[in-house]
Design an enzyme around this catalytic site. Sequence first.
Site, PDB file in Angstrom:
ATOM      1  N   GLN A 116       0.386  -0.677   5.120  1.00 11.24           N
ATOM      2  CA  GLN A 116      -0.195  -1.545   6.148  1.00 11.24           C
ATOM      3  C   GLN A 116      -0.195  -2.978   5.656  1.00 11.24           C
ATOM      4  O   GLN A 116      -0.899  -3.293   4.692  1.00 11.24           O
ATOM      5  CB  GLN A 116      -1.642  -1.133   6.428  1.00 11.24           C
ATOM      6  CG  GLN A 116      -1.763   0.171   7.146  1.00 11.24           C
ATOM      7  CD  GLN A 116      -3.205   0.588   7.394  1.00 11.24           C
ATOM      8  OE1 GLN A 116      -3.430   1.627   7.936  1.00 11.24           O
ATOM      9  NE2 GLN A 116      -4.176  -0.220   6.997  1.00 11.24           N
ATOM     10  N   GLY A 117       0.558  -3.817   6.301  1.00  8.49           N
ATOM     11  CA  GLY A 117       0.591  -5.236   5.924  1.00  8.49           C
ATOM     12  C   GLY A 117      -0.304  -6.021   6.866  1.00  8.49           C
ATOM     13  O   GLY A 117       0.174  -6.586   7.856  1.00  8.49           O
ATOM     14  N   SER A 119      -3.795  -7.737   5.536  1.00  6.84           N
ATOM     15  CA  SER A 119      -4.463  -8.836   4.825  1.00  6.84           C
ATOM     16  C   SER A 119      -3.467  -9.835   4.249  1.00  6.84           C
ATOM     17  O   SER A 119      -2.365  -9.469   3.845  1.00  6.84           O
ATOM     18  CB  SER A 119      -5.294  -8.287   3.651  1.00  6.84           C
ATOM     19  OG  SER A 119      -6.134  -7.265   4.095  1.00  6.84           O
ATOM     20  N   SER A 151      -1.799  -1.577  -0.062  1.00  3.75           N
ATOM     21  CA  SER A 151      -1.874  -0.293  -0.776  1.00  3.75           C
ATOM     22  C   SER A 151      -0.532   0.415  -0.660  1.00  3.75           C
ATOM     23  O   SER A 151       0.080   0.426   0.411  1.00  3.75           O
ATOM     24  CB  SER A 151      -2.937   0.628  -0.162  1.00  3.75           C
ATOM     25  OG  SER A 151      -4.193   0.028  -0.219  1.00  3.75           O
ATOM     26  N   GLU A 234      -8.716   4.544  10.409  1.00  5.89           N
ATOM     27  CA  GLU A 234      -9.158   4.283   9.035  1.00  5.89           C
ATOM     28  C   GLU A 234     -10.659   4.554   8.924  1.00  5.89           C
ATOM     29  O   GLU A 234     -11.126   5.166   7.985  1.00  5.89           O
ATOM     30  CB  GLU A 234      -8.842   2.820   8.689  1.00  5.89           C
ATOM     31  CG  GLU A 234      -9.180   2.451   7.264  1.00  5.89           C
ATOM     32  CD  GLU A 234      -8.524   1.123   6.874  1.00  5.89           C
ATOM     33  OE1 GLU A 234      -7.363   1.147   6.460  1.00  5.89           O
ATOM     34  OE2 GLU A 234      -9.184   0.078   6.977  1.00  5.89           O
TER      35      GLU A 234
END
Length: 373
Positions: A116-117, A119, A151, A234
């Site tokens: 997941q891009g 932040s 992550s 999430e």
Amino acid sequence: LDELLQELDQFLDRELPTHESKWGDQLDSWDARCAWQRVMADNGWAAPAWPAEHGGRGADIMTQLAIEERLSARGIIQRPGVLGLNNVGPTLIAYGTEEQKQSLPRILNTDEMWCQGFSEPGAGSDLAGLRTRAVRDGEDFVVNGQKVWTSNGMHATHMECLVRTDPDAPKHAGISVLLLDMTTPGVEVRPIKQINGNAEFAEVFFTDVRVPVENLLGPLNQGWTVTRTTLGHERAGVATMAAHLEREATELVRAQAARPADDRPRAADVDRLLASYVETKIVGRLSAQALSSLARGEQPGAEQSVIKLAWSEAGQRLAAARLALAGYSGVAGEPALASAQGYLSARSSTIAAGTSQIVRNVLAERVLGLPRE
Ligand SMILES: Cc1cc2nc3c(=O)[nH]c(=O)nc-3n(C[C@H](O)[C@H](O)[C@H](O)COP(=O)(O)OP(=O)(O)OC[C@H]3O[C@@H](n4cnc5c(N)ncnc54)[C@H](O)[C@@H]3O)c2cc1C
């Protein structure tokens, strides 16, 4: 439910010993964990929450929790493709075109590893302030910018990437989601080493990265709505982890009770553990309530924020109690390292998926109705 869990037990009895003997002391390695995810996928257990037509079992949240408990009792905590299985996959099911949904079987069998891009430096708590730009050029978007704290970024083949597509719109309204192949020229991944010695995150840089327009997920400039689906999954994951914490604390209490008379822990450490144990019981009850309201189809509300806050902070106190009980062996030696690692790793739980300060702000404003400063 009983029948399903029986089927799961039979699957584990049949496949787990073969897998364990095949990988031996390499069982925790990335390759072994991927191999195990493939075994789970072949048997329909990699993503029980997905609908059956996509290789899941259409399990509701209480069933998912029961399955996770069964798996964790057998030492299986997380699949390596967890972000694809838990977050990206459900978002593709909700918003993906038929072409984009072709990724689903590859997410199950680890051919595709997703990250997941979201932040960026300067856009974490204030995610909508993100600045990575995507500019349309013919049949492509051209992406420039940077992500951080990604992550599994080093293992990922693909990224669900939030980009700014309209810099003139109000900040929540100018964001889109792109499905980005990490092997595209112009993508550079740099691992970040953490305090616990592992490198589970990466920084990702984009220089003139061309992403075909058909890789836009959901409508243009409505990425914020699409992302809320991903983040909703999430948060459901956090409620599930909260339920596990109680079990962890119970096992620790039992282990202390079983220590021989000449190896009793210090009274102060026992007090600390018992306080932590009671706290995890409360968090466990809270999360069971939240999970059952989610199972009834209710929107995740204030409880969800309370659980995130209580779970992450109780988890840190439990990790500190575990380290104190391990004593000197907690920082030198084998099981020791596990306590020290657990202690250091727990530091991140009050940052990930919303920091404690941000969650307190949400509770203060939306639940208590306190004025903004
Ligand atoms: C284990 C872990 C996994 C992660 N995985 C991913 C991932 O896969 N993909 C991804 O995109 N991101 C990921 N992140 C990043 C995570 O989403 C951010 O770290 C988080 O949102 C906080 O943002 P930040 O680090 O930029 O801190 P900042 O937002 O800069 O905050 C710094 C400090 O200021 C405080 N603060 C900020 N704003 C306020 C305010 N308004 N009021 C009061 N206090 C405030 C914060 O509480 C914090 O203490 C991960 C983080 C962790 C720890």
